[in-house]
Write a protein that holds these residues in place. Structure first.
Motif, PDB file in Angstrom:
ATOM      1  N   PRO A 142      38.833 -48.024  73.357  1.00 46.90           N
ATOM      2  CA  PRO A 142      38.659 -48.713  72.063  1.00 46.90           C
ATOM      3  C   PRO A 142      37.868 -47.870  71.054  1.00 46.90           C
ATOM      4  O   PRO A 142      36.941 -47.145  71.413  1.00 46.90           O
ATOM      5  CB  PRO A 142      37.881 -49.975  72.443  1.00 46.90           C
ATOM      6  N   GLU A 195      36.013 -47.857  66.960  1.00 45.88           N
ATOM      7  CA  GLU A 195      35.460 -48.711  65.903  1.00 45.88           C
ATOM      8  C   GLU A 195      35.316 -47.871  64.634  1.00 45.88           C
ATOM      9  O   GLU A 195      35.273 -46.634  64.698  1.00 45.88           O
ATOM     10  CB  GLU A 195      34.100 -49.274  66.332  1.00 45.88           C
ATOM     11  N   ASP A 196      35.248 -48.584  63.506  1.00 50.30           N
ATOM     12  CA  ASP A 196      35.013 -47.882  62.244  1.00 50.30           C
ATOM     13  C   ASP A 196      33.593 -47.329  62.220  1.00 50.30           C
ATOM     14  O   ASP A 196      32.664 -47.964  62.722  1.00 50.30           O
ATOM     15  CB  ASP A 196      35.193 -48.852  61.063  1.00 50.30           C
ATOM     16  N   TYR A 197      33.435 -46.165  61.599  1.00 50.69           N
ATOM     17  CA  TYR A 197      32.112 -45.546  61.538  1.00 50.69           C
ATOM     18  C   TYR A 197      32.019 -44.759  60.241  1.00 50.69           C
ATOM     19  O   TYR A 197      32.882 -43.938  59.933  1.00 50.69           O
ATOM     20  CB  TYR A 197      31.935 -44.605  62.732  1.00 50.69           C
ATOM     21  N   LYS A 205      36.698 -43.079  62.606  1.00 49.01           N
ATOM     22  CA  LYS A 205      36.666 -43.776  63.897  1.00 49.01           C
ATOM     23  C   LYS A 205      35.706 -43.083  64.860  1.00 49.01           C
ATOM     24  O   LYS A 205      35.550 -41.859  64.816  1.00 49.01           O
ATOM     25  CB  LYS A 205      38.059 -43.767  64.535  1.00 49.01           C
ATOM     26  N   ALA A 209      34.083 -46.934  70.766  1.00 54.31           N
ATOM     27  CA  ALA A 209      33.294 -48.167  70.705  1.00 54.31           C
ATOM     28  C   ALA A 209      32.873 -48.589  72.110  1.00 54.31           C
ATOM     29  O   ALA A 209      33.443 -48.157  73.103  1.00 54.31           O
ATOM     30  CB  ALA A 209      34.136 -49.264  70.073  1.00 54.31           C
TER      31      ALA A 209
END
Ligand code: URA
Length: 212
Positions: free
Chosen positions: A52, A54-56, A68, A71
């Motif tokens: 997975p 996550e936005d960063y 990305k 995560a």
């Protein structure tokens, strides 16, 4: 209901080439160890494909941008002792922040019951991706026990990664644990009467550690 896991043969040309090197009975301990790790590293690239993200937000020298990053909690690599140890360093090359748990089991000679003699895991198993590693999936007995041991401790997202699988072992593992994904570099022909995979590569533990 739990998801249905898949069985996948990772037959990238580099993996096939390297597997042929270690199948050769003349491949010595040093080269065997090195190439097992190289195959494990190549396999880890595919096995981690659904990790997975996550936005960063990151600030480049030019501007701020949302990109990305991985995560969630760190992956856990779980070698089944002892041969599984031979795959750990290769996977760590690709996922250096991974945790490493260990599972050791033996079959009680009297009761024939699988018995854990060593299990050491990081915390929060339920929220981690877990890669159980063992070069050979033969009868499936130790793979099934290892998955049992991890599920008992809360693990949910489990993948089993081996180099050479026998059809008998794949079936047994998938019948016992249909929810896990199983990856192999090769699906070989069958098990012989002594439990060796044919054509296989012999005893992976002995070849990795130079024992008899
Ligand atoms: N374990 C091994 O190391 N090799 C086999 O062929 C079967 C089980």
């Amino acid at each position: 209901m739990a998801k249905l896991g898949k069985f996948e043969v990772l037959d990238h040309p580099l993996i096939q080439h390297k597997l042929t090197i270690i199948r050769n009975e003349n491949c010595g301990t040093r080269e065997f160890r090195q190439v097992v790790n190289e195959i494990a590293e190549l396999m880890a690239y595919e096995v981690s494909r659904d990790m997975p993200l996550e936005d960063y937000e990151v600030k480049t020298p030019i501007t701020k941008t949302v990109q990305k990053r991985l995560a969630g909690k760190k992956v856990v690599i779980v070698p089944i002792l002892r041969a599984g140890l031979g795959m750990v360093d290769g996977i760590l090359e690709l996922i250096p922040a991974a945790k490493v748990g260990h599972v050791g089991m033996y079959r009680d000679e009297k009761t024939l019951k699988p018995t854990e003699y060593f299990v050491k895991m990081p915390d929060n198993l339920a929220s981690r991706d877990i890669f159980i590693v063992d070069p050979m999936l033969a009868t499936g007995g130790s793979a099934i026990m290892a998955v049992d041991a991890l599920k008992k401790r809360g693990a949910v997202n489990i993948k089993f990664v081996c180099l050479v699988a026998a059809p008998e072992g794949v079936k047994a593992l998938r019948d016992a644990h249909p929810d896990i994904d199983v990856f192999a570099a090769s699906l070989d022909d069958h098990l012989d009467e002594n439990g060796y995979i044919v054509p296989g590569l012999g005893d992976a533990g002995d070849r990795l550690f130079g024992t008899k």
